[in-house]
Every structure is written in structure tokens, then in C-alpha cells.
Design a protein around this motif. Sequence first.
Motif, short mmCIF file in Angstrom:
data_model
loop_
_atom_site.label_atom_id
_atom_site.label_comp_id
_atom_site.label_asym_id
_atom_site.label_seq_id
_atom_site.Cartn_x
_atom_site.Cartn_y
_atom_site.Cartn_z
N LEU A 210 0.82 -1.20 0.00
CA LEU A 210 0.00 0.00 0.00
C LEU A 210 0.87 1.26 0.00
O LEU A 210 0.64 2.19 -0.77
CB LEU A 210 -0.94 -0.01 1.22
N LEU A 211 1.88 1.30 0.83
CA LEU A 211 2.78 2.45 0.87
C LEU A 211 3.55 2.60 -0.44
O LEU A 211 3.74 3.71 -0.94
CB LEU A 211 3.76 2.31 2.04
N PHE A 212 3.98 1.49 -1.00
CA PHE A 212 4.70 1.53 -2.28
C PHE A 212 3.78 2.03 -3.39
O PHE A 212 4.20 2.82 -4.24
CB PHE A 212 5.26 0.14 -2.61
N ALA A 213 2.55 1.62 -3.41
CA ALA A 213 1.59 2.06 -4.43
C ALA A 213 1.33 3.56 -4.29
O ALA A 213 1.30 4.30 -5.28
CB ALA A 213 0.30 1.26 -4.33
N LEU A 214 1.12 4.02 -3.05
CA LEU A 214 0.92 5.45 -2.83
C LEU A 214 2.15 6.27 -3.26
O LEU A 214 2.02 7.32 -3.89
CB LEU A 214 0.60 5.73 -1.35
N LEU A 215 3.31 5.76 -2.94
CA LEU A 215 4.54 6.44 -3.35
C LEU A 215 4.68 6.46 -4.87
O LEU A 215 5.04 7.47 -5.47
CB LEU A 215 5.75 5.75 -2.71
N GLY A 216 4.36 5.37 -5.53
CA GLY A 216 4.42 5.30 -6.99
C GLY A 216 3.42 6.24 -7.64
O GLY A 216 3.74 6.94 -8.62
N ILE A 217 2.18 6.26 -7.10
CA ILE A 217 1.16 7.15 -7.67
C ILE A 217 1.58 8.61 -7.48
O ILE A 217 1.48 9.43 -8.40
CB ILE A 217 -0.21 6.86 -7.03
N SER A 218 2.06 8.98 -6.28
CA SER A 218 2.48 10.36 -6.07
C SER A 218 3.70 10.71 -6.93
O SER A 218 3.80 11.83 -7.45
CB SER A 218 2.74 10.68 -4.61
N ALA A 219 4.61 9.79 -7.16
CA ALA A 219 5.76 10.05 -8.03
C ALA A 219 5.28 10.26 -9.46
O ALA A 219 5.78 11.16 -10.17
CB ALA A 219 6.76 8.90 -7.95
N CYS A 220 4.32 9.46 -9.91
CA CYS A 220 3.77 9.64 -11.26
C CYS A 220 3.07 10.99 -11.39
O CYS A 220 3.21 11.68 -12.41
CB CYS A 220 2.80 8.51 -11.59
N LEU A 221 2.30 11.38 -10.36
CA LEU A 221 1.65 12.69 -10.38
C LEU A 221 2.67 13.83 -10.45
O LEU A 221 2.53 14.78 -11.23
CB LEU A 221 0.75 12.86 -9.15
N VAL A 222 3.72 13.71 -9.62
CA VAL A 222 4.76 14.75 -9.62
C VAL A 222 5.44 14.80 -10.98
O VAL A 222 5.69 15.89 -11.53
CB VAL A 222 5.77 14.51 -8.48
N LEU A 223 5.74 13.66 -11.56
CA LEU A 223 6.38 13.62 -12.88
C LEU A 223 5.45 14.20 -13.96
O LEU A 223 5.90 14.94 -14.84
CB LEU A 223 6.77 12.19 -13.24
N ALA A 224 4.18 13.90 -13.88
CA ALA A 224 3.23 14.42 -14.88
C ALA A 224 3.10 15.94 -14.76
O ALA A 224 3.15 16.67 -15.76
CB ALA A 224 1.87 13.75 -14.71
N ILE A 225 2.96 16.44 -13.54
CA ILE A 225 2.85 17.89 -13.34
C ILE A 225 4.15 18.59 -13.76
O ILE A 225 4.14 19.62 -14.44
CB ILE A 225 2.47 18.20 -11.88
#
Length: 188
Positions: free
Chosen positions: A24-39
Amino acid sequence: MRNHRKLNLNLATNPKRNRRLFLLLFALLGISACLVLAIGGKIYHDYRDMAQEAEKGVVQIERQISDAQRETNELNIKIEEFNTQYADEVALINGLVYSKTFSWMDFFSALEDALPASSYIISLRPLPEEGISMEVRFKVASASMNELLKLIARLAAKGFKDIQILSESKSQEGYSLSEISLRYERNI
């Protein structure tokens, strides 16, 4: 007597239970990294486009500046050519305009008011200058040095500037002859 429970030092005995939190923590970290990369990618793309437009604008402005400087140089050359070609005509016309706008009546009136009763002007030579001023040289005959000093004080009071006595001599009749230079500024 062996009712002791075994001490289990292996913490990964139940891996499914421990792995869910980490996943769960890894998924949240991955999703937030993807969001940061997209922005970040969107911001980079937007600013790169703006920088390219600014560079195009700078190049266009530099081209306009060089065109304007070239036109200015060409106009300056033409102006210099006209100045050399028409200098005599311009000087003649300026002289005519100057003599028309100059109030000779005011000048002679002020000069006459400044003269003491026993003094008189022998010769007068106006030297027009650029602008609104004129240098005037004249010879005056006065009965005494006091009359000459009175004339100079009255000229200063009438607004004449740079009053200088250039030369002095005596006439055969006993008058003191003085050549005076002064500056007169005309009123427009």
C-alpha cells in the motif's frame, strides 16, 4: 512442564499480513511520483514553449532595432547632405526671420533711455547671434568719466548684459570717446 511457548524470532513468519502495508505504501509512493512527474512534465513543456516564443520575439525585436538603426543612419546622412547643400539659403532665411522678429524699436528705446543728456552715440555695430541674443558694439562720446559710469549703470539697469569698455580716447573737442561692448537679449 513444558508449557512454554516458543519464542519466534522470525518476523516474516506471516508474510501476507506484513506485505499489505508495504504494498500500500509503495503504491501510494508510486502514484504520487507519477503525479509529480506528470505535473513537472507539463510545467516543463509549458515553459519550454514560452521560452521558444520569447526567443522568437527577441530575434524579431533585434531585427527591428537593426532596421531602425539603419534607417536612422540613412536619414542622418541625408540630413547632412541637405545641411551642406542648403546652408547658405538657410542662413539667409534665418537672418531675415531674425531681423523681422527682433524689436529694434525696443532696443533703441532702451539704449536711448540709458544715455545721459550730455552723451551721444557715434557709431553702432550689431552682431546678431544664434538664439535670442545679440552682441552690440558702439562708440559713445561723453563729457566726463562720471557720465560714462552713469551710462554703464543705466545700461545694466535696463537689462543689458556683459557690458565691457573696450577702448578709451579723447576727441579734439574734449569729449571722452569710449568703445563699449554689450549683450542684448530680445523679448519674444
